[in-house]
Design a protein around this motif. Structure first.
Motif, PDB file in Angstrom:
ATOM      1  N   VAL A  13       0.833  -1.205   0.000  1.00 57.48           N
ATOM      2  CA  VAL A  13       0.000   0.000   0.000  1.00 57.48           C
ATOM      3  C   VAL A  13       0.864   1.250   0.000  1.00 57.48           C
ATOM      4  N   LEU A  14       1.917   1.215   0.789  1.00 57.10           N
ATOM      5  CA  LEU A  14       2.745   2.407   0.941  1.00 57.10           C
ATOM      6  C   LEU A  14       3.686   2.632  -0.239  1.00 57.10           C
ATOM      7  N   ALA A  21       4.283   8.536  -7.825  1.00 57.17           N
ATOM      8  CA  ALA A  21       4.841   9.884  -7.734  1.00 57.17           C
ATOM      9  C   ALA A  21       6.121  10.031  -8.546  1.00 57.17           C
ATOM     10  N   ASP A  22       6.833   8.928  -8.711  1.00 59.21           N
ATOM     11  CA  ASP A  22       8.094   8.969  -9.456  1.00 59.21           C
ATOM     12  C   ASP A  22       7.893   8.712 -10.941  1.00 59.21           C
ATOM     13  N   ALA A  85       0.879  11.031  -1.856  1.00 59.40           N
ATOM     14  CA  ALA A  85       2.270  10.679  -2.167  1.00 59.40           C
ATOM     15  C   ALA A  85       3.238  11.653  -1.499  1.00 59.40           C
ATOM     16  N   GLU A  86       2.885  12.940  -1.490  1.00 62.58           N
ATOM     17  CA  GLU A  86       3.727  13.944  -0.834  1.00 62.58           C
ATOM     18  C   GLU A  86       3.773  13.700   0.673  1.00 62.58           C
ATOM     19  N   ALA A  87       2.629  13.396   1.262  1.00 63.95           N
ATOM     20  CA  ALA A  87       2.572  13.103   2.699  1.00 63.95           C
ATOM     21  C   ALA A  87       3.398  11.860   3.014  1.00 63.95           C
ATOM     22  N   LYS A 107      -4.376  10.619   6.863  1.00 64.89           N
ATOM     23  CA  LYS A 107      -4.861  11.774   7.623  1.00 64.89           C
ATOM     24  C   LYS A 107      -4.200  13.053   7.122  1.00 64.89           C
ATOM     25  N   LYS A 108      -2.882  12.991   6.949  1.00 65.03           N
ATOM     26  CA  LYS A 108      -2.132  14.167   6.497  1.00 65.03           C
ATOM     27  C   LYS A 108      -2.553  14.592   5.085  1.00 65.03           C
TER      28      LYS A 108
END
Length: 169
Positions: A13-14, A21-22, A85-87, A107-108
């Motif tokens: 997931v992570l 993003a890349d 992705a930024e978070a 959350k972020k």
């Protein structure tokens, strides 16, 4: 046992949003979210037969459509995924457990509970697609894959592929 399964699932997931993003700018539009393209790329070294490629594309097309519908229904937009992705990049070095990290990233990024659940389900669907793809490989093809990829495509309870085990019985 459950923590191992949870850890592997959370790693999938992570890492998925980080890969997104890349993304290289010269990729074709939509390839990032194309389940078939992602799985085919992961299985490149296995040298799939035409028949396997056809089956995999069919499976991936169905899974991709389900995942897209799930994301759309939950209101998960590309902008929201970019925020996520930024978070995730910011929290990458966190010492939190995978489940806590997943929750903190969501959350972020501002994901609702429904969106976080949909994202988790979409990632489970992608993992299931990979398991099905690995199950259709011969032992020779499996030996050409990285061990990490094989672990993702295996049943976590006993370390063996359930479908292969059922066929042997």
């Amino acid at each position: 046992m459950k923590s191992t399964i949870l850890g592997v699932a959370m790693a999938l997931v992570l890492t998925t949003p980080l890969t997104a993003a890349d993304e290289k700018p010269n990729r074709k539009k939509g390839q990032r979210n194309n389940a078939a393209a992602q799985v085919m790329k992961q299985l490149e070294k296995a040298e799939l037969t035409e028949e396997q490629q056809t089956k995999l594309k069919e499976l991936a097309k169905k899974t991709g459509a389900e995942m897209q519908a799930l994301r759309k229904e939950a209101g998960i937009t590309p902008e929201l995924m970019k925020k996520r992705a930024e978070a995730q990049k910011e929290l990458k070095e966190s010492s939190k457990k995978p489940a806590e990290l997943f929750a903190e990233v969501n959350k972020k990024a501002g994901l609702s509970e429904q969106q976080a659940t949909a994202l988790k389900k979409a990632n489970e669907m992608r993992a299931d697609l990979l398991k099905k793809a690995v199950a259709m490989l011969s032992e020779d093809q499996k030996s050409k894959l990285p061990k990490q990829l094989l672990r993702r495509g295996m049943d976590k309870k006993d370390g063996k592929n359930r479908k292969a085990k059922k066929k042997a019985e």
